[in-house]
Design an enzyme around this catalytic site. Structure first.
Site, PDB file in Angstrom:
ATOM      1  N   ASP A 294       0.859  -1.185   0.000  1.00  0.00           N
ATOM      2  CA  ASP A 294       0.000   0.000   0.000  1.00  0.00           C
ATOM      3  C   ASP A 294       0.899   1.239   0.000  1.00  0.00           C
ATOM      4  O   ASP A 294       1.919   1.281   0.684  1.00  0.00           O
ATOM      5  CB  ASP A 294      -0.920  -0.001   1.217  1.00  0.00           C
ATOM      6  CG  ASP A 294      -2.098   0.949   1.039  1.00  0.00           C
ATOM      7  OD1 ASP A 294      -2.098   1.730   0.062  1.00  0.00           O
ATOM      8  OD2 ASP A 294      -3.018   0.925   1.872  1.00  0.00           O
TER       9      ASP A 294
HETATM   10  C1  BGC Z   1      -4.987   3.308   0.412  1.00  0.00           C
HETATM   11  C2  BGC Z   1      -5.290   2.161  -0.524  1.00  0.00           C
HETATM   12  C3  BGC Z   1      -5.298   2.643  -1.954  1.00  0.00           C
HETATM   13  C4  BGC Z   1      -3.973   3.310  -2.248  1.00  0.00           C
HETATM   14  C5  BGC Z   1      -3.856   3.802  -3.674  1.00  0.00           C
HETATM   15  C6  BGC Z   1      -3.764   4.082  -0.024  1.00  0.00           C
HETATM   16  O1  BGC Z   1      -3.571   5.237   0.733  1.00  0.00           O
HETATM   17  O2  BGC Z   1      -4.806   2.806   1.718  1.00  0.00           O
HETATM   18  O3  BGC Z   1      -6.525   1.581  -0.193  1.00  0.00           O
HETATM   19  O4  BGC Z   1      -5.528   1.556  -2.805  1.00  0.00           O
HETATM   20  O5  BGC Z   1      -3.821   4.407  -1.383  1.00  0.00           O
HETATM   21  O6  BGC Z   1      -4.696   4.839  -3.941  1.00  0.00           O
END
Ligand code: BGC
Length: 770
Positions: A294
């Site tokens: 993530d």
């Molecule tokens: C979130 C994810 C998301 C990613 C990309 C992160 O901050 O926790 O759920 O897929 O960003 O946008």
């Protein structure tokens, strides 16, 4: 329910009998069981050969570039020429096409980029938030959401979505409870599987399909205090019984990528967790796709203050510096690094130092290339339509109709004293409240590429269906401000109340649109209270005092604590954040064109102090009794229950659930039996009921939840009509995971409960034989 291991064609077993007026007809497998049918395919030899041939031609630097995943604002064309692996959050079809052109024409090996985006509940045609879709108890709603979401995403050139979000949560303060199907692992598993099947289809190289990425591995839904990213400490049995099942369901449905989480469980951050990524996901479950970290989760592994690179925020403190974080993440199973660039930057040095192995780099790259080949990117790197035609593919009538249907099926009628609802479409209707003439908030958090201007407001929706006059007053204004702020939630003034009361008094009936803004839910959006923001409770009381029939329509991304208003609001319709078709869907339900049939996917507490409160809790040695001391109770709450239980939801008609029958009174550990139950529409209009089946194991080696949902089916019945629904039970239902990570099936009695909420009272038992 049982996960059938037979081939799909064999598995459409005739399990239920449907009794309709005048005869009995055969029905098929219940829809929850169908959704859970595993569809993961075997590895294809040809793809494996192509992956290996390509890998053999790659330099170390090209391999490290494949592992890199960069967001829109960091991607450069030079990086693409060097062989960048993946890009997230670019949604402009012209830009996607150009970056892809550079990759497939100007990079040495011409490996296409995988373009990813968070299509969580719709791309442009925004559907209700996933917590709302969970409330539909209808896997088809989740399926439709991603069917159209994938189609619209693919049209601009995207090929991966960071969905479904499958984090079970008992934490309503946490803003991201909006993004999955609530507190129950079974409901989340069914919805996760349905979503993956819609995203990927049988073959995600199809022009309208993407590869799915269930997230966030794992137990991201239980941050202490409800603050996003916060730590979690949990037992092995909870990890396996509550949090892993939806991931397993998503992988069994074919999901070929997955995302590891920011938070630590038991001190180990999700993207440094060898146990959950290597041992469970890639080992036990034989997942051969790739795991992306993530956002900056890899660099967040570092110590605080971080050294080398010595910039950036403090981290978990499980790695001293950037290189150590890179080695830890890669060795624990991260295959693709999002946003931070530590594996790419330090990979060669780490390899020289023997802190990572070439075998592991090759494995990560092989997984990424495998997904790219399966996605058909080498044959069709570009979007299925030219960039200037993409817009015409958005918000098509079939997608918009499905979004409207999904929104109305997600709504839950919490209360309807005196039959306030449905309102009469031929009477003068006042639409009042801060969310009444509102486009922005209806989209909810994670609105994809949705635009506020695409939304039909509640006011317009009501007006379109109201044959008499529709009037409006805002009452008070909610706020969307971020810190530093003095008024983060708004509705702090009663200056608009008098006008609202006047508008209510001049009408025959009132729709009162109250709740949260979309910014109060989603990532990094925890709240420390579950009350209606600002002075909305006072607004409600002022409108109620007019004596007009008032229907409160509540918008929120979490369960709110409604104890203070419940007695002042005879009719409450929980509408979540319904998406682009908010207005028409609310009007459909409010005027009775659609009879509400949604059920709560989370318990609604009386007040925040009761949380975490969830139906599938373990028993205690002193079960809650509010009237007696020395029991597990709150001395200041005269009840043990939440305000509205999991599975609760009313209808404009009435139902009776009866005749719970088991096909056998005993079962072997590996055997199966059927539980059937009859549901009858006892009212005078057609409507939907969700038949729910729960199990309880009263004596087990570790204390078992008082109830666990193991089957549900949403049925539509005309007045007087009845249906028998049949569920199959096997060890996946009556067994459980113990604290050593073993799945056990213990002999003894199992109690079965059936009904229309988690308070179901019909009961029978069977015995699991030795
Ligand atoms: C979130 C994810 C998301 C990613 C990309 C992160 O901050 O926790 O759920 O897929 O960003 O946008």
């Amino acid at each position: 329910m049982a996960r059938f291991r037979l081939r799909a064609s064999l598995a459409v077993l005739v399990l239920a009998l449907v009794s309709v007026a005048g005869g009995v007809v055969a029905a098929t497998q219940s829809s929850d069981e169908q959704a859970l049918q595993p569809t993961r395919q075997q590895a294809d030899r040809d793809v494996e050969r192509r992956v290996n041939r390509l890998l053999a031609r790659m330099t170390l630097q090209e391999k490290l570039e494949q592992i890199q995943l960069l967001p829109d604002f960091l991607v450069t064309e030079d990086e693409v020429r060097r062989g960048l692996g993946s890009v997230l959050s670019v949604t402009d079809p012209v830009r996607i096409r150009e970056l892809q052109r550079i990759a497939v024409e100007e990079s040495r090996l011409k490996i296409p980029i995988l373009f990813a985006f968070d299509t969580i509940h719709g791309f442009r045609t925004v559907f209700p938030i996933p917590l709302g879709a969970g409330a539909s108890f209808d896997p088809q709603v989740a399926f439709d959401d991603h069917k159209y979401g994938a189609r619209e995403s693919a049209v601009v050139g995207l090929k991966q979505t960071y969905a479904p979000m499958v984090d079970v949560s008992h934490e309503p303060r946490w803003g991201r409870i909006a993004e999955a199907a609530g507190e129950d692992p079974y409901l989340n598993s069914v919805m996760a599987a349905a979503r993956v099947k819609a995203i990927q289809g049988d073959d995600y190289s199809a022009p309208d399909k993407l590869v799915a990425s269930p997230k966030h591995l794992v137990a991201y839904g239980e941050p202490e205090g409800g603050r996003d990213y916060n730590t979690t400490d949990l037992s092995e049995q909870r990890l396996r019984n509550l949090y892993l099942p939806p991931f397993k369901a998503a992988i069994d449905a074919g999901a070929d990528t997955a995302m590891c989480s920011f938070n630590a469980i038991n001190g180990v951050p999700g993207c440094a967790n060898d146990y959950t990524m290597n041992e469970i996901l890639k080992g036990e479950w034989r997942f051969d796709g790739f795991v992306e970290s993530d956002w900056t989760a890899v660099s967040e592994l570092r110590a605080c203050p971080p050294r080398n690179p010595d910039q950036g925020e403090c981290g978990h403190g499980v790695a001293a510096d950037g290189p150590e974080a890179a080695a830890l993440a890669l060795n624990a199973g991260v295959d693709s690094e999002m946003t931070s660039t530590l594996i790419r930057d330090f990979g060669a040095e780490l390899l020289r130092q023997g802190r990572i192995e070439m075998r592991r780099i090759d494995d990560a790259v092989r997984r990424i290339l495998r997904v790219k080949f399966r996605a058909g990117l080498f044959e069709n790197p570009y979007a299925p339509v030219p960039p200037d035609q993409a817009e015409a593919e958005m918000l098509k009538p079939d997608a918009v109709a499905a979004a409207r249907n999904a929104a109305s099926r997600s709504m839950v009628l919490l209360r309807n004293e005196g039959g306030v609802l449905p309102l009469d479409p031929d009477k003068k209707t006042a639409v009042i409240g801060p969310l009444a003439r509102n486009q922005h908030d209806m989209l909810g958090p994670w609105w994809g590429a949705g635009r506020d201007t695409d939304v039909v407001t509640v006011l317009d929706g009501i007006d379109q269906q109201n044959t008499a006059a529709t009037t409006y007053a805002e009452g008070c204004k909610l706020s969307n401000t971020e810190p530093p702020h003095t008024d983060p939630e708004g509705c702090g003034s009663d200056a608009g109340f008098a006008e609202a009361v006047e508008v209510a008094e001049a009408a025959d009936q009132v729709v009162l649109a109250l709740g949260e803004t979309r910014e109060m839910s989603g990532e990094a959006a925890a709240r420390s209270t579950l009350d209606l923001p600002g002075r909305q409770e006072e607004l409600l009381r002022a409108i109620e005092a007019t004596g007009k029939p008032v229907a409160v329509v509540l918008f929120s991304g979490r369960p709110l604590a409604l104890e203070n208003i419940v007695d002042d609001a005879p009719a409450i319709l929980q509408a979540w954040f319904p998406g682009v078709q908010a207005g028409p869907a609310v009007a459909d339900v409010v005027f009775g064109k659609v009879n509400p049939g949604g059920k709560l996917p989370v318990s609604f507490p009386r007040r925040l102090g009761q949380t975490p409160i969830y139906y599938n809790h373990e028993p205690t040695g002193r079960p809650c009794n509010p009237d007696v001391k020395w029991n597990s109770r709150y001395r200041d709450i005269p009840s043990c229950s939440p305000l509205f239980v999991f599975g609760h939801g009313l209808s404009y008609t009435t139902f009776e659930v009866s005749d719970l029958r088991l096909s056998s009174s005993t079962v072997s550990r590996n055997g199966r039996l059927e539980a059937s139950v009859t549901v009858r529409n006892t009212g005078d209009r057609s409507g939907d009921e969700v038949v729910q089946l729960y199990l309880h194991d009263p004596v087990a080696s570790i204390s078992q939840p008082v109830r666990r949902l193991r089957g549900f089916e949403r049925v539509t019945l005309d007045a007087g009509q009845s249906r028998t629904v049949t569920f199959t039970l096997d060890k996946s239902d009556f067994g459980f995971w113990d604290n050593r990570g073993r799945f056990v099936v213990e002999p003894g009695r199992i109690d079965v409960y059936a009904g229309n909420s988690s308070s179901a009272e019909l009961t029978e038992s069977f015995t699991v034989r030795r």
